[in-house]
Design a protein around this motif. Structure first.
Motif, short mmCIF file in Angstrom:
data_model
loop_
_atom_site.label_atom_id
_atom_site.label_comp_id
_atom_site.label_asym_id
_atom_site.label_seq_id
_atom_site.Cartn_x
_atom_site.Cartn_y
_atom_site.Cartn_z
N VAL A 115 0.84 -1.20 0.00
CA VAL A 115 0.00 0.00 0.00
C VAL A 115 0.88 1.25 0.00
CG1 VAL A 115 -1.62 1.36 1.39
CG2 VAL A 115 -2.01 -1.09 1.06
N LEU A 116 2.01 1.18 0.69
CA LEU A 116 2.94 2.31 0.74
C LEU A 116 3.84 2.39 -0.49
CD1 LEU A 116 4.05 2.11 4.50
CD2 LEU A 116 2.40 3.69 3.46
N GLY A 117 3.65 1.46 -1.43
CA GLY A 117 4.41 1.49 -2.66
C GLY A 117 5.79 0.88 -2.57
N ARG A 118 6.03 0.07 -1.55
CA ARG A 118 7.34 -0.57 -1.40
C ARG A 118 7.23 -2.04 -1.74
NH1 ARG A 118 10.81 2.73 1.98
NH2 ARG A 118 12.16 0.89 2.20
N GLU A 119 8.34 -2.61 -2.17
CA GLU A 119 8.35 -4.03 -2.51
C GLU A 119 8.34 -4.88 -1.25
OE1 GLU A 119 11.52 -5.09 -5.05
OE2 GLU A 119 10.91 -3.76 -6.70
N ALA A 120 7.58 -5.96 -1.31
CA ALA A 120 7.53 -6.91 -0.19
C ALA A 120 7.05 -8.25 -0.73
CB ALA A 120 6.59 -6.40 0.90
N SER A 121 7.63 -9.31 -0.23
CA SER A 121 7.30 -10.65 -0.70
C SER A 121 6.42 -11.37 0.31
CB SER A 121 8.58 -11.47 -0.93
OG SER A 121 9.43 -10.83 -1.86
N TRP A 122 5.45 -12.12 -0.21
CA TRP A 122 4.60 -12.91 0.66
C TRP A 122 5.41 -14.00 1.34
CZ3 TRP A 122 0.17 -10.74 1.59
CH2 TRP A 122 -0.47 -9.97 0.60
N GLN A 123 5.12 -14.21 2.59
CA GLN A 123 5.82 -15.25 3.35
C GLN A 123 5.11 -16.59 3.17
OE1 GLN A 123 8.78 -14.54 5.05
NE2 GLN A 123 8.43 -12.70 3.82
N PRO A 124 5.86 -17.70 3.09
CA PRO A 124 5.21 -19.00 2.93
C PRO A 124 4.35 -19.34 4.14
CG PRO A 124 7.55 -19.24 3.43
CD PRO A 124 7.33 -17.79 3.16
N MET A 125 3.19 -19.91 3.86
CA MET A 125 2.27 -20.29 4.92
C MET A 125 2.67 -21.65 5.49
SD MET A 125 0.13 -17.82 5.26
CE MET A 125 -1.30 -18.52 6.10
N PRO A 126 2.44 -21.88 6.78
CA PRO A 126 2.75 -23.18 7.37
C PRO A 126 1.94 -24.30 6.72
CG PRO A 126 2.34 -21.52 9.06
CD PRO A 126 1.93 -20.92 7.76
N GLY A 127 2.53 -25.48 6.65
CA GLY A 127 1.85 -26.62 6.09
C GLY A 127 1.01 -27.35 7.13
N LEU A 128 0.38 -28.42 6.70
CA LEU A 128 -0.49 -29.19 7.58
C LEU A 128 0.30 -29.76 8.76
CD1 LEU A 128 -3.28 -30.40 8.16
CD2 LEU A 128 -2.63 -32.35 6.73
#
Length: 379
Positions: A115-128
């Protein structure tokens, strides 16, 4: 603490102060790591020891056994099912909320950054496997899961194992007294020696995970129970020579526990030394009014009462504060970053922890109290 206080005081504020010290120890260790492990004379050598897990285990044994040390006849009233139900009500929901917080916080920060216009990567979600092991408190049994969702919450699996072992220790203590606790310490030492000799793989994490189990840490848990017995037997008889002796024991125990020369031995010297250190500290705090008043200092006991909530959220919170300071304010790793984490970062951790305490933990405390049997109302 006087005799007049013992029958009527439900909370011992100096014990809350001890909880606060244990939390501050782990907060100091993790923020020191986030700051790049800066070399600061004396401070770095103390903080790097990471004594918090040992301190909390001794405190857990002490607090659980405290009602029975104060009133031994309560052992006849103990009911395992009621005890476990109270423990579950007390700890599980805040822990689950903290897991959700650790997973959702980085995703929320990514949204804010974009939203602030900066780059950011999604973090991997925990598995089962992550979710199942953590929700069932079994993650300490799996090398791939034990630290996967929140690195500091491996101790929750250890705590749950100790909660399950406590009824057995209580029954044994009721039947055989102090001898049962000494036997428990000996068995724990034998188990740790067996782990060092026969568990294949690296010392970390393979042997560590075995050593960090309930049986591996049982010596510290039983030491806390012994501290409760000793404290209430000597509370009216301790004199200055005893205080000097306990202080000397604490210093000697710390030096032995942290001495590099014992690092390679199969004996759990560190855990035995820290058990003696923290057990002696508890006895001093409960037996010497002047020391008890120091630990019962209102800000310290206030923090200690909330230490569970603060502990549950401190690591991810402090980590992202450190990331903000480095990436947005260009604060390099080192003493300045550590200072900011110990001030600004602590303020943020306290604010988030207080929110968790007010909205989740405190209602769970009240819920657990309502589950007590009438005969146990003063535990």
């Amino acid at each position: 603490m006087t005799n007049a206080e013992r029958p009527t005081t439900q909370r011992i504020h100096s014990v809350d102060g001890l909880r606060a010290i244990a939390f501050l120890a782990v907060f100091a260790f993790h923020t020191w790591e986030f700051a790049g492990r800066p070399e600061i004379p004396v401070l770095s050598s103390v903080v790097s020891q990471n004594i918090r897990p040992d301190f909390f285990v001794v405190l857990t044994g002490f607090v659980l056994f405290l009602p029975f040390a104060r009133r031994p006849e309560r052992m006849d009233e103990f009911r395992t099912r009621a005890y476990l139900w109270r423990r579950m009500r007390r700890i599980v929901i805040p822990y689950y909320v903290a897991l959700a917080y650790a997973v959702l916080l980085p995703q929320l920060l990514v949204v804010i950054m974009r939203v602030l216009g900066r780059e950011a990567s999604w973090q991997p979600m925990p598995g089962l496997g992550d979710w199942l092991s953590h929700l069932t408190f079994s993650h300490l049994f799996f090398a791939e899961y034990w630290s996967s969702m929140n690195g500091s919450l491996w101790t929750m699996s250890l705590e749950m194992q100790l909660y399950l072992l406590f009824p057995l220790l209580l029954i044994a203590a009721n039947r055989w007294g102090v001898r049962a606790l000494i036997v428990a310490i000996v068995l724990s030492v034998i188990f740790r020696i067996a782990v060092a000799l026969f568990v294949p793989g690296e010392a970390f994490p393979d042997q560590f995970l075995w050593s960090a189990s309930g049986l591996g840490r049982l010596m510290e848990f039983a030491a806390g129970m012994l501290a409760a017995i000793v404290a209430f037997k000597v509370v009216d008889r301790i004199r200055r020579p005893h205080i000097v002796l306990l202080l000397g024991l604490m210093v000697a125990s710390y030096l032995v526990a942290t001495a590099p020369v014992f690092g390679g031995t199969v004996l759990p010297i560190r855990e035995l030394g820290l058990s003696a250190l923290f057990g002696s500290l508890i006895v001093l705090v409960l037996s010497v009014p002047a020391i008890g008043r120091v630990f019962a200092w209102k800000p310290l006991s206030y923090l200690g009462y909330r230490s569970y909530s603060l502990f549950l959220i401190h690591q991810p919170t402090a980590w992202y504060v450190s990331e903000f300071l480095q990436k947005f304010l260009d604060i390099p790793e080192g003493p300045l970053l550590l200072l900011l984490l110990w001030t600004v970062g602590f303020g943020v951790v306290f604010a988030v922890g207080q929110l968790l305490f007010v909205t989740v933990e405190r209602p769970c405390i009240d819920w657990a109290k309502r589950a007590r049997q009438p005969a146990s109302a003063q535990a």
